[in-house]
Design a protein around this motif. Structure first.
Motif, PDB file in Angstrom:
ATOM      1  N   ALA B 147       0.557  -1.158  -0.071  1.00  0.00           N
ATOM      2  CA  ALA B 147       0.111  -0.107   0.135  1.00  0.00           C
ATOM      3  C   ALA B 147       0.889   1.231  -0.018  1.00  0.00           C
ATOM      4  O   ALA B 147       0.626   2.205  -0.673  1.00  0.00           O
ATOM      5  CB  ALA B 147      -1.028   0.023   1.095  1.00  0.00           C
ATOM      6  N   SER B 151       0.571   3.952  -2.954  1.00  0.00           N
ATOM      7  CA  SER B 151      -0.343   5.281  -2.598  1.00  0.00           C
ATOM      8  C   SER B 151       0.256   6.427  -3.407  1.00  0.00           C
ATOM      9  O   SER B 151       1.427   6.655  -3.389  1.00  0.00           O
ATOM     10  CB  SER B 151      -0.187   5.529  -1.210  1.00  0.00           C
ATOM     11  N   LYS B 155      -0.744   8.894   1.663  1.00  0.00           N
ATOM     12  CA  LYS B 155      -1.208   8.639   2.617  1.00  0.00           C
ATOM     13  C   LYS B 155      -2.219   7.303   2.452  1.00  0.00           C
ATOM     14  O   LYS B 155      -2.975   7.197   1.788  1.00  0.00           O
ATOM     15  CB  LYS B 155      -2.272   9.624   3.330  1.00  0.00           C
ATOM     16  N   VAL B 156      -2.124   6.375   3.698  1.00  0.00           N
ATOM     17  CA  VAL B 156      -2.763   5.292   3.451  1.00  0.00           C
ATOM     18  C   VAL B 156      -3.662   5.308   4.776  1.00  0.00           C
ATOM     19  O   VAL B 156      -3.338   5.695   5.833  1.00  0.00           O
ATOM     20  CB  VAL B 156      -2.236   3.964   3.516  1.00  0.00           C
ATOM     21  N   THR B 158      -6.472   2.811   7.851  1.00  0.00           N
ATOM     22  CA  THR B 158      -7.120   1.588   8.280  1.00  0.00           C
ATOM     23  C   THR B 158      -7.934   1.821   9.632  1.00  0.00           C
ATOM     24  O   THR B 158      -7.919   2.785   9.875  1.00  0.00           O
ATOM     25  CB  THR B 158      -5.996   0.583   8.681  1.00  0.00           C
ATOM     26  N   VAL B 178       4.041  -0.333   6.380  1.00  0.00           N
ATOM     27  CA  VAL B 178       4.410   1.070   5.809  1.00  0.00           C
ATOM     28  C   VAL B 178       5.590   1.538   6.333  1.00  0.00           C
ATOM     29  O   VAL B 178       6.502   2.045   5.662  1.00  0.00           O
ATOM     30  CB  VAL B 178       2.908   1.835   6.088  1.00  0.00           C
ATOM     31  N   ALA B 225      -6.154  10.313   2.119  1.00  0.00           N
ATOM     32  CA  ALA B 225      -5.707   8.974   1.988  1.00  0.00           C
ATOM     33  C   ALA B 225      -6.219   8.291   0.757  1.00  0.00           C
ATOM     34  O   ALA B 225      -7.459   8.535   0.478  1.00  0.00           O
ATOM     35  CB  ALA B 225      -6.229   8.085   3.314  1.00  0.00           C
ATOM     36  N   ASP B 226      -5.554   7.316   0.045  1.00  0.00           N
ATOM     37  CA  ASP B 226      -5.981   6.802  -1.254  1.00  0.00           C
ATOM     38  C   ASP B 226      -6.238   5.404  -1.115  1.00  0.00           C
ATOM     39  O   ASP B 226      -6.499   4.631  -2.168  1.00  0.00           O
ATOM     40  CB  ASP B 226      -5.465   7.217  -2.426  1.00  0.00           C
ATOM     41  N   ILE B 227      -5.758   4.789   0.093  1.00  0.00           N
ATOM     42  CA  ILE B 227      -5.836   3.211   0.082  1.00  0.00           C
ATOM     43  C   ILE B 227      -6.177   3.000   1.496  1.00  0.00           C
ATOM     44  O   ILE B 227      -5.668   3.317   2.299  1.00  0.00           O
ATOM     45  CB  ILE B 227      -4.309   2.524  -0.273  1.00  0.00           C
TER      46      ILE B 227
END
Lengths: 428, 352
Positions: B147, B151, B155-156, B158, B178, B225-227
């Motif tokens: 991820a 990205s 930015k990811v 959860t 990450v 965030a994109d993931i």
């Protein structure tokens, strides 16, 4: 002040009884009362029967074997309908009450293991009914006082938290002291959580439906905070559960040390408390005040009753009963408390209070019915592969028919109720 | 008319009770497997459903008889287990660590019955119970690494359903993956929604509300965030929907390969962190059916990258370079060797 009012009330009762003191009039009155009792039982009874009949249709409609049989011919299909419904409700009955032949055989055999297995269904019905009785009484008491307590679930959580804390943290006490103490802890937790919305309603007029719902959310989060891994009440084995309570806080089981037969002294406590609630409501000044405020708060205020005080008392008592519901589950059945304790009792309790017409005896009967539905549906799930969701369908249908008695009356061609009876039903 | 209808209803009921004696029966197979679900129910698209797939697989391939009982409350676990014990089932699979206390009690009372419990291992072990646990942190670490590489925004994110170890294990491994990517590549990819250092993160508070999944995803996306990896069962479907609508974001599936199990959203699945509970359950059933099976002997099953108990699904095409994919192969080996730390053991010991 209070004393005077109750004296007034008793004088009024005296004079009214003098008026009907001739023997025939009295007999008439008894007969009439009996009629009212019978009729007030009739609608719930017919509602239950109708719900089961419609539940049967649902079971048939969702069973694949019925469709397959109908493809072979209408006759085969009809036979299959009866087989499916017979198997479903047959296993339902034996799951709720046991198989009568098996019970008799077991009793004659004198074999302990055989007896245990034969009576297991009825023990489960009683076990499920126990917390229902307390929760149902909690909401019913609120209804009597004109308050709609949707917060029984939250009061159940907080009562449970305080109860389990008293159950595991206190050591070295004999059972005769520790057990009542743990029960009282549950009562105190629930009462506190109930009294807050009662106070807000009495002092500021904040509607109890809103405040009790909000208090529910606070209770859920409080329980998560206390019991989540690393929380102050967590057991510390990587699971979000409390430590086990001490043996001295266990409610005595009918069958000591059995993990399957879990019926315990909680059922006696529930029946006793139901009687106490009846006595409180109909035989004490406080109960009279609660019912008066429930019927007409303005009239109650005019009569000199402190309405805010009665509201706090009503909600505290209601919360105390919900707390006891959790206490019997923890001290009698689970022996610990998990963080996600979503029992659903708080919401089922509204149904129980409606079904029981907010009368303690009615609540007990309704709880036994719901207990039987719970145990029966589980057996039906295991033996006849009917999804457990049938419990919610049956309970929901019963409540629909109770809430709309006109449907039942039209269906069974009952006459319209007399006015006072209508009032009694509407009050719930 | 009304009278007729009510007569019909009543007679259906009466006949039903009379006929109830003729029920029962069915094809008998020598091994009977019973599964007791947790409160999410059999169709929770999460651990109950996945575990049940293991039983279904065993029914098909091994010819065993398999049934399940759903629990609606914590107090239902014991009667459900009782039902299977009384009916003479050979293996009882209990799903979820909330059933650990009841499973232990019934296992002690019924030494001849075999039990397997998903997501819990006893310490000390119980002879006739097989604990089925999963090193999900290993797979989540790989997903976190991928991820971070995939990205575009740096930015990811959860979030979890409820803060319990079987959920946070995904989040801890993900964040560590990450971090490892940042360390190796000198980047500064951020993780929203979880911090192992603070032991704090974003939780929906339930495993049901798809609305919560959507709302949280929208918040994460507005923060850049994109993931997003939702560790919250069906809540994550709301996240997948939000991500699909946004068009420029991705979702990481959990438990199963979402390109297969949630085909509606297969175009927005970046990858999946798979926890193969079905394989573990199937494996336990298979053991019981084998000739000369003499009990589990208290051994647990630990799903790892080695035995394919956990793993990552295929990464959406074109999202990461082949260099990243080959780096992931090395990392996989590193985790297996123990040279790369997924952070889970440290996190656990920091709690106590």
């Amino acid at each position: 002040m209070n004393k005077k009012r109750s004296e007034d009330a008793s004088i009024r009762e005296d004079t009214s009884s003098v008026a009907t003191n001739s023997e025939t009039a009295l007999r008439d009155k008894v007969r009439k009362t009996r009629g009212v009792v019978w009729r007030s039982l009739l609608v719930p009874l017919l509602a239950t029967v109708t719900a089961f009949a419609i539940g049967g249709l649902v079971i048939i409609a969702t069973d694949e074997s019925v469709y397959e049989a109908f493809q072979d011919g209408i006759g085969r299909g009809i036979v299959q309908v009866f087989i499916v419904i017979g198997r479903a409700y047959g296993t339902f009955f034996t799951g709720a009450f046991g198989n009568p032949a098996q019970i008799v055989e077991a009793l004659f055999s004198g074999n302990a293991a055989q007896i245990r297995r034969a009576v297991y269904p009825i023990t489960e019905t009683l076990r499920i009914s126990t917390p229902y009785i307390f929760a149902g009484l909690a909401v019913a008491l609120g209804f009597q006082g004109g308050l709609f307590n949707i917060g029984a679930e939250g009061q159940y959580f907080v009562g449970g938290l305080v109860c389990v804390f008293a159950g595991y943290s206190i050591t070295g006490l004999p059972q005769i002291i520790h057990l009542p103490l743990a029960l009282l802890a549950g009562v105190a937790g629930g009462a506190l959580w109930g009294a807050i919305p009662g106070y807000l309603k009495g002092k500021t007029g904040a509607h109890e439906v809103i405040t009790t719902i909000m208090m529910n959310y606070i209770a859920y989060r409080l329980a998560e905070f206390m019991l989540d891994v690393g929380g102050p009440m967590a057991r510390g084995d990587g699971r979000p559960v409390s430590p086990e309570i001490q043996l001295s806080a266990y409610l005595p089981q009918f069958f000591p040390n059995r993990v399957d037969l879990r019926v315990n002294a909680g059922i006696f406590l529930a029946l006793g408390v139901a009687w106490v609630v009846w006595w409180l409501l109909y035989r004490t000044t406080v109960g009279y005040e609660i019912r008066t405020v429930g019927k007409n708060p303005d009239a109650a205020r005019y009569a000199g009753i402190s309405v805010p005080r009665v509201m706090v008392i009503t909600m505290a008592l209601s919360g105390a009963l919900a707390g006891l519901s959790a206490a019997t589950d923890i001290l009698g059945v689970l022996h610990f408390m998990p963080n996600s304790f979503f029992s659903g009792y708080g919401f089922d309790a509204i149904a129980l209070a409606l079904l029981g017409n907010s009368h303690p005896a009615g609540v007990v009967l309704a709880s036994l019915l719901f207990g039987a539905i719970g145990a029966g549906a589980r057996n039906m799930q295991g033996m006849a592969h009917v999804p457990i969701d049938i419990t919610s369908i049956l309970q929901g249908l019963i409540i629909v028919f109770i809430a709309a008695p006109a449907i039942i009356r039209a269906l069974y061609r009952m006459r319209e109720p007399e006015e006072d009876e209508e009032l009694a039903l509407a009050r719930g | 008319m009304h009278k007729r209808l009510s007569m019909v209803l009543v007679s259906v009921l009466l006949v039903s009770f009379v006929l109830s004696a003729c029920g029962g029966g069915g094809a008998a197979s020598n091994v009977k497997v019973g599964m007791v679900t947790d409160m999410g129910g059999i169709d929770d698209k999460s651990f109950n459903a996945t575990s049940w797939q293991g039983v279904e697989m065993a029914k098909k391939e091994l010819g065993v008889q398999g049934d399940y009982l759903e629990s609606q409350q914590q107090t239902d676990y014991a009667p459900n287990i009782t039902q299977f014990v009384n009916q003479g089932y050979d293996l009882i699979v209990t799903v979820g660590f909330m059933l650990a206390d009841d499973t232990a009690k019934f296992a002690a009372e019924n030494p001849d019955v075999n039990f397997a419990i998903v997501d819990f291992a006893y310490d000390p072990p119980i002879d006739n119970v097989r604990g089925l646990v999963f090193a999900t942190d290993e797979a989540a670490f790989l997903a976190g690494y991928a991820a971070a590489a995939g990205s575009k925004t740096g930015k990811v994110a959860t979030f979890g359903g409820i803060s319990i170890p079987t959920v946070t294990i995904f989040m801890v491994g993900f964040e560590k993956g990450v971090e490892y990517y940042n360390q190796q590549n000198g980047t500064n990819v951020e993780v929203l929604g979880w911090s192992t250092a603070d032991n704090n993160g974003v939780f929906a508070g339930n495993f049901e509300s798809t609305d919560d999944g959507r709302r949280i995803a929208e918040e994460f996306m507005s923060e850049g965030a994109d993931i997003i990896m939702p560790v919250a069962g069906p809540v994550g479907l709301g996240t997948a929907q939000a991500v699909k609508e946004a068009g420029d974001a991705w979702d990481i599936g959990v438990d199963t390969d979402w390109t297969i199990s949630v085909p509606d959203y297969k175009d927005v699945v970046f990858t999946s962190v798979m926890k193969n509970m079905d394989a573990a359950v199937f494996d336990s059933v298979k053991m019981v059916t084998e000739d000369g099976f003499g009990g589990f002997g208290g051994e647990s099953y630990v799903g790892t990258l080695v035995n394919d108990g956990v793993g990552v699904g295929p990464i959406a095409s074109g999202m990461v370079s082949s260099d990243v994919e080959s780096a992931m192969d090395d990392i996989r080996q590193g985790i297996i060797d123990g040279t790369i730390n997924t952070g889970w053991a440290d996190y656990l010991s920091s709690l106590n």
